[in-house]
Design an enzyme around this catalytic site. Structure first.
Site, mmCIF file in Angstrom:
data_model
loop_
_atom_site.group_PDB
_atom_site.id
_atom_site.type_symbol
_atom_site.label_atom_id
_atom_site.label_comp_id
_atom_site.label_asym_id
_atom_site.label_seq_id
_atom_site.Cartn_x
_atom_site.Cartn_y
_atom_site.Cartn_z
ATOM 1 N N TYR A 211 0.827 -1.353 0.024
ATOM 2 C CA TYR A 211 0.089 0.044 0.162
ATOM 3 C C TYR A 211 0.898 1.161 0.116
ATOM 4 O O TYR A 211 1.856 1.410 0.635
ATOM 5 C CB TYR A 211 -0.767 -0.030 1.207
ATOM 6 N N HIS A 212 0.540 2.288 -0.712
ATOM 7 C CA HIS A 212 1.426 3.452 -0.957
ATOM 8 C C HIS A 212 0.766 4.620 -0.198
ATOM 9 O O HIS A 212 -0.204 5.023 -0.324
ATOM 10 C CB HIS A 212 1.294 3.985 -2.533
ATOM 11 N N GLY A 213 1.567 5.055 0.810
ATOM 12 C CA GLY A 213 1.073 6.071 1.727
ATOM 13 C C GLY A 213 1.315 7.438 1.030
ATOM 14 O O GLY A 213 1.893 7.456 -0.025
#
Length: 314
Positions: free
Chosen positions: A89-91
């Site tokens: 998951y890309h913050g």
């Protein structure tokens, strides 16, 4: 004057940590340039000749991770000894991924090659750092070569779009970007899901506005700046791999995945689809399961800060 000064100071405080991270990234590149010049290093950036420099930079980022975020990494035993595709998951700012790469190198002396958005390669003055840390544009051929050479390859299917337009609800913004699934099939390697708890509480983006979304879609550039940088607790969880089994046929693989999705209630009835589509869906489901297990939804900055003092979790 006082009111204006206080207002500007408050605004600056929102952006100072993200700017500090950017400064440290450029400082890392400068240190590599000094190392290269003093040692007259001309070797391949991915060779072990650069390991001393990598260890120094990784140690710096690991100290920063421990001090500022009390960073923890769980599930390293789920990483395969050989090649594999790590999906995460890309913050708003993927500082958690920097922490992961650093700790993985310090613990296992292993480099994880990273697929990055094209705009990253337009940033001036970072060429050597990107090469030494194994950041690449991530074409299909490049990924297959890296996997063939035994590397881990990481990718965030949501990429910049997820960074900009996801929020504290931690929705995955993947669209139909399932190329990683086909690469995994072609290379015959497992996919490993990964997620970092509270990454959206540490760094956030302004709420999505139609104008900003249209601006991004037309330019493919991250126009809106991230803010925050509070010392929230960050824990990265590496999930169990989704394996590639060479002993069964493609048709059996499709049936296996459909049954798995059906059993975990991800689909209401059996469906017909290509295996890459099902593998894409299975990976997405695995990351959503990590989020559901380890993240309070919606995310809370206050709770994420208090977790720094929650010794029971340790």
């Amino acid at each position: 004057v006082v009111i204006v000064s206080l207002t500007l100071s408050a605004i600056l405080a929102f952006f100072i940590v993200p700017l500090t991270i950017l400064f440290f990234i450029y400082l890392s590149n400068i240190l590599l340039l000094i190392y290269q010049r003093n040692g007259e290093v001309k070797a391949d950036p991915l060779s072990s000749v650069w390991d001393t420099a990598r260890r120094a930079i990784a140690s710096f980022w690991d100290i920063y991770a421990r001090v500022w975020h009390g960073y923890e990494l769980h599930g390293v035993e789920n990483l395969p000894e050989g090649p594999g595709i790590l999906v995460y998951y890309h913050g708003a700012i993927p500082v958690d991924y920097l922490y992961f790469m650093s700790r993985l190198f310090l613990w296992k002396k292993r480099l994880c090659l990273s697929v990055a958005d094209h705009f990253v390669f337009r940033l001036p003055g970072l060429k050597l750092l990107l090469e030494v840390t194994g950041v690449m544009p991530g074409t299909r051929d490049e990924c297959l070569i890296a996997l063939k050479n035994g590397h881990l390859v990481s990718i965030s299917p949501g990429g910049v779009r997820e960074a900009l337009f996801s929020d504290e609800s931690y929705q995955l913004v993947w669209g139909n970007r399932k190329g990683f699934a086909q690469v995994a099939l072609d290379a015959k390697v497992p996919i490993i899901p990964m997620y970092t708890q509270n990454i959206r509480e540490g760094y956030r983006m302004f709420k999505e506005r139609k104008f900003f979304r249209q601006l991004y879609e037309s330019t493919r550039l991250p126009i809106t700046p991230p803010y925050g940088g509070l010392p929230v607790k960050l824990r990265t969880y590496i999930g169990e791999p989704i394996p590639y089994d060479p002993n069964i046929t493609t048709e059996e693989l499709v049936e296996k995945v459909i049954n798995w999705l059906y059993r975990c209630s991800c689909i209401s009835r059996p469906v017909k689809a290509t295996f890459s589509s099902l593998l894409f869906f299975q990976t997405k489901t695995a990351i959503q399961a990590l989020i559901s297990k380890h993240q309070t939804i919606p995310g809370s900055i206050w709770k994420a800060l208090l977790e720094r003092f929650d010794k029971r979790r340790k």
